[in-house]
Design a protein around this motif. Sequence first.
Motif, PDB file in Angstrom:
ATOM      1  N   ASP A 114       0.842  -1.193   0.000  1.00 45.18           N
ATOM      2  CA  ASP A 114       0.000   0.000   0.000  1.00 45.18           C
ATOM      3  C   ASP A 114       0.881   1.248   0.000  1.00 45.18           C
ATOM      4  OD1 ASP A 114       0.997   0.277   2.618  1.00 45.18           O
ATOM      5  OD2 ASP A 114      -0.725  -0.777   3.472  1.00 45.18           O
ATOM      6  N   CYS A 115       0.245   2.402   0.215  1.00 49.55           N
ATOM      7  CA  CYS A 115       0.970   3.677   0.189  1.00 49.55           C
ATOM      8  C   CYS A 115       1.108   4.254   1.601  1.00 49.55           C
ATOM      9  CB  CYS A 115       0.263   4.665  -0.723  1.00 49.55           C
ATOM     10  SG  CYS A 115       1.226   6.150  -1.107  1.00 49.55           S
ATOM     11  N   SER A 116       1.280   3.389   2.588  1.00 49.82           N
ATOM     12  CA  SER A 116       1.422   3.866   3.967  1.00 49.82           C
ATOM     13  C   SER A 116       2.762   4.539   4.215  1.00 49.82           C
ATOM     14  CB  SER A 116       1.249   2.692   4.937  1.00 49.82           C
ATOM     15  OG  SER A 116       2.211   1.679   4.663  1.00 49.82           O
ATOM     16  N   SER A 117       3.771   4.214   3.426  1.00 42.15           N
ATOM     17  CA  SER A 117       5.089   4.829   3.595  1.00 42.15           C
ATOM     18  C   SER A 117       5.576   5.426   2.279  1.00 42.15           C
ATOM     19  CB  SER A 117       6.091   3.790   4.106  1.00 42.15           C
ATOM     20  OG  SER A 117       7.389   4.336   4.185  1.00 42.15           O
ATOM     21  N   LEU A 118       5.966   4.590   1.349  1.00 45.03           N
ATOM     22  CA  LEU A 118       6.408   5.026   0.024  1.00 45.03           C
ATOM     23  C   LEU A 118       6.072   3.939  -0.976  1.00 45.03           C
ATOM     24  CD1 LEU A 118       9.559   6.918  -1.009  1.00 45.03           C
ATOM     25  CD2 LEU A 118       9.069   4.768  -2.165  1.00 45.03           C
ATOM     26  N   MET A 119       5.479   4.326  -2.070  1.00 43.85           N
ATOM     27  CA  MET A 119       5.114   3.374  -3.115  1.00 43.85           C
ATOM     28  C   MET A 119       5.919   3.712  -4.369  1.00 43.85           C
ATOM     29  SD  MET A 119       1.304   2.049  -4.086  1.00 43.85           S
ATOM     30  CE  MET A 119       0.721   3.645  -4.653  1.00 43.85           C
ATOM     31  N   ALA A 120       6.621   2.714  -4.888  1.00 46.68           N
ATOM     32  CA  ALA A 120       7.501   2.914  -6.032  1.00 46.68           C
ATOM     33  C   ALA A 120       7.256   1.826  -7.068  1.00 46.68           C
ATOM     34  CB  ALA A 120       8.964   2.916  -5.593  1.00 46.68           C
ATOM     35  N   SER A 121       7.855   1.998  -8.226  1.00 44.61           N
ATOM     36  CA  SER A 121       7.761   0.997  -9.280  1.00 44.61           C
ATOM     37  C   SER A 121       8.874  -0.034  -9.106  1.00 44.61           C
ATOM     38  CB  SER A 121       7.877   1.663 -10.655  1.00 44.61           C
ATOM     39  OG  SER A 121       9.158   2.272 -10.785  1.00 44.61           O
ATOM     40  N   TYR A 122       8.766  -1.137  -9.816  1.00 46.35           N
ATOM     41  CA  TYR A 122       9.820  -2.158  -9.759  1.00 46.35           C
ATOM     42  C   TYR A 122      11.139  -1.602 -10.283  1.00 46.35           C
ATOM     43  CZ  TYR A 122       6.858  -6.115  -8.450  1.00 46.35           C
ATOM     44  OH  TYR A 122       6.050  -6.992  -7.757  1.00 46.35           O
TER      45      TYR A 122
END
Length: 356
Positions: A114-122
């Motif tokens: 999820d986006c609770s901290s940081l969401m990035a791509s592979y």
Amino acid sequence: MILRLALRYSFSPIAHHRRRSIRIMVTAALSLAVFVTVIAIMDYLQDARIERLRDTQSFDIVVDGSFASQMEELFPAASVFVYGEAEALAEGRAVDIRFIDGSYDGGLEVLRGDCSSLMASYQLLSLSDDGNISITMLAEGRSGMMVPASERIPVSGIYATALGSSFDSAHVFMPLSSAGEGIAMKTAIKGADPGSADMLREMGYSCMSWMESESVLYSAFMTEKTMMVVVLSFLFLILLVSMKECVRSFYEARRGEKAELMLLGLGRCRTELAFMLSFMIVLAASLLLAVILSAAAIAVSGRYLSSLMFREASLSFPIREFISASAALAAFSLLIAFIRERKEGRKDILEVLIGR
């Protein structure tokens, strides 16, 4: 009587006339079907790129500041959400950080977490060895000056978008609650007419439509569309030349029958009208066959594109273009048929019969 004669001579089995009519019908139908299918494919490819851009990167209208409630009142049928945006370095690579919450409607496909901290791509995650990504942003220092500040943030989620690596490798997402005071807030409006941006400016809002924010890309799209029209125009010219040959073949094959009808007492004008109508019946059958062939070709092309792009490609039948092309083809055919009738009318009836 004229209609009965036209129907009789359209697909007459005498002297292989039916075979010629069917060949003319199939040739015209295939040419028009190719023309329509190319339009459907090219329209889909361009519209799909624009749709992905508007859905993920540059929304229909973006207003500077947090004005979600005001925009929802002005655009009740649109999707309205607030997000923050800032430039940063992620593992030494320039990226844009978007600070979002649960209302964000930016075409994200959360693959994991999820986006609770940081969401990035592979792509970005592959640069990290421990599952954390170093984020460097400008922050206000003790002296009041903006200085770079680095922080290693754990990756809580992986995402992907329809734009692919061109967008995914240059964007990361963080919770809206973690946005600092210096983060620029924006209100996105999806589903609104981009022309409404002028109305918002008159009301005092600072905003941009997707065409303005992507002006270079939009110009490229328009140039590509112009080139597409030019290429299709040449394709349609080839179709018209082919139809001219079809008209010539049709009238030359039925020259003797026309002479016989006039010799039996049917007036020249009525004879010419009967054979012009006869050819238009063949053309109408061609257009009907073209609809069937085009629909089948568009359906097959859609499935093939879906297999190439790994997502459903819904090609639509270009009804307006088909009607325009059919009307132009019918008008051109009538003109050529009329010219052919004038040329044939200069020949003596006995000369035609003896020449058979």
